[in-house]
Write a protein that holds these residues in place. Structure first.
Motif, mmCIF file in Angstrom:
data_model
loop_
_atom_site.group_PDB
_atom_site.id
_atom_site.type_symbol
_atom_site.label_atom_id
_atom_site.label_comp_id
_atom_site.label_asym_id
_atom_site.label_seq_id
_atom_site.Cartn_x
_atom_site.Cartn_y
_atom_site.Cartn_z
ATOM 1 N N ARG A 1 56.507 21.968 73.769
ATOM 2 C CA ARG A 1 55.052 21.927 73.643
ATOM 3 C C ARG A 1 54.797 22.430 72.148
ATOM 4 O O ARG A 1 53.752 21.859 71.557
ATOM 5 N N ASN B 1 55.349 19.677 69.461
ATOM 6 C CA ASN B 1 54.497 18.589 69.604
ATOM 7 C C ASN B 1 53.048 19.193 68.967
ATOM 8 O O ASN B 1 52.557 18.305 68.415
ATOM 9 N N ARG B 2 52.657 20.266 69.314
ATOM 10 C CA ARG B 2 51.397 20.541 68.744
ATOM 11 C C ARG B 2 51.543 20.667 67.145
ATOM 12 O O ARG B 2 50.649 20.262 66.510
ATOM 13 N N ASP B 3 52.703 21.257 66.780
ATOM 14 C CA ASP B 3 53.001 21.359 65.542
ATOM 15 C C ASP B 3 53.034 19.693 64.631
ATOM 16 O O ASP B 3 52.658 19.775 63.474
ATOM 17 N N ASP C 1 51.680 17.158 65.660
ATOM 18 C CA ASP C 1 50.043 16.928 65.539
ATOM 19 C C ASP C 1 49.508 17.543 64.495
ATOM 20 O O ASP C 1 48.866 16.662 63.577
ATOM 21 N N ARG C 2 49.543 18.678 64.180
ATOM 22 C CA ARG C 2 48.969 19.191 62.826
ATOM 23 C C ARG C 2 49.407 18.646 61.604
ATOM 24 O O ARG C 2 48.840 18.211 60.663
#
Length: 155
Positions: free
Chosen positions: A56, A59-61, A63-64
């Motif tokens: 998780r 994936n967040r990083d 996206d950034r």
């Protein structure tokens, strides 16, 4: 005196139906089994969530990074750093933090879920772009490979 013994018999009385409470022992056993199963399922879900926390966060990083994609060596270094962090969480026994250059490229391709041959030029350009003044890898291709690599297999 009556001589007929049958005349002293009373009608058959049906016993009162059993109440709702307390339940029979079998219901108590079933309740305990259900509680144990719910507890075990909750424990399993919690452990799985903790084990896949890296996914998780990565994936967040990612996206950034995708939102601020740039053709710079610094951006590609950040992307490779994110892939290394994910690799350390995903494959801790293989020590991916010690890999660089061709070994790192081979590791990424070996652990990639599919299209290993087709991905080789992209991965090679992505890794080499960390060290070039003007990188020749497309950030879109690099992000596409990173998503493919990270989404391949969760623990």
């Amino acid at each position: 005196m009556e001589q007929d013994p049958l005349s002293k018999l009373r009608d058959i009385h049906i016993p009162e139906p059993g109440g709702f409470w307390p339940p029979a022992p079998g219901w108590w056993v079933l309740l305990l089994v259900i509680i144990a199963l719910v507890f075990a399922l909750a424990l399993w879900a919690r452990r799985r969530r903790q084990k896949n926390a890296w996914y998780r966060i990565a994936n967040r990083d990612l996206d950034r990074l995708a939102n601020r994609a740039a053709v710079t060596a610094k951006w590609f270094s950040e992307l490779n750093g994110l892939l290394k962090q994910s690799a350390m969480a995903r494959y801790p026994n293989r020590h991916p933090e010690a890999l660089s250059g061709a070994e790192w490229i081979d590791f990424l391709l070996e652990t990639s879920p599919k299209d290993r041959i087709a991905s080789r030029p992209t991965v090679t350009a992505m890794v080499q772009s960390c060290y070039q003044a003007t990188p020749d890898c497309s950030p879109d291709d690099a992000i596409r490979f990173a998503r493919l690599w990270m989404g391949g297999k969760k623990c």
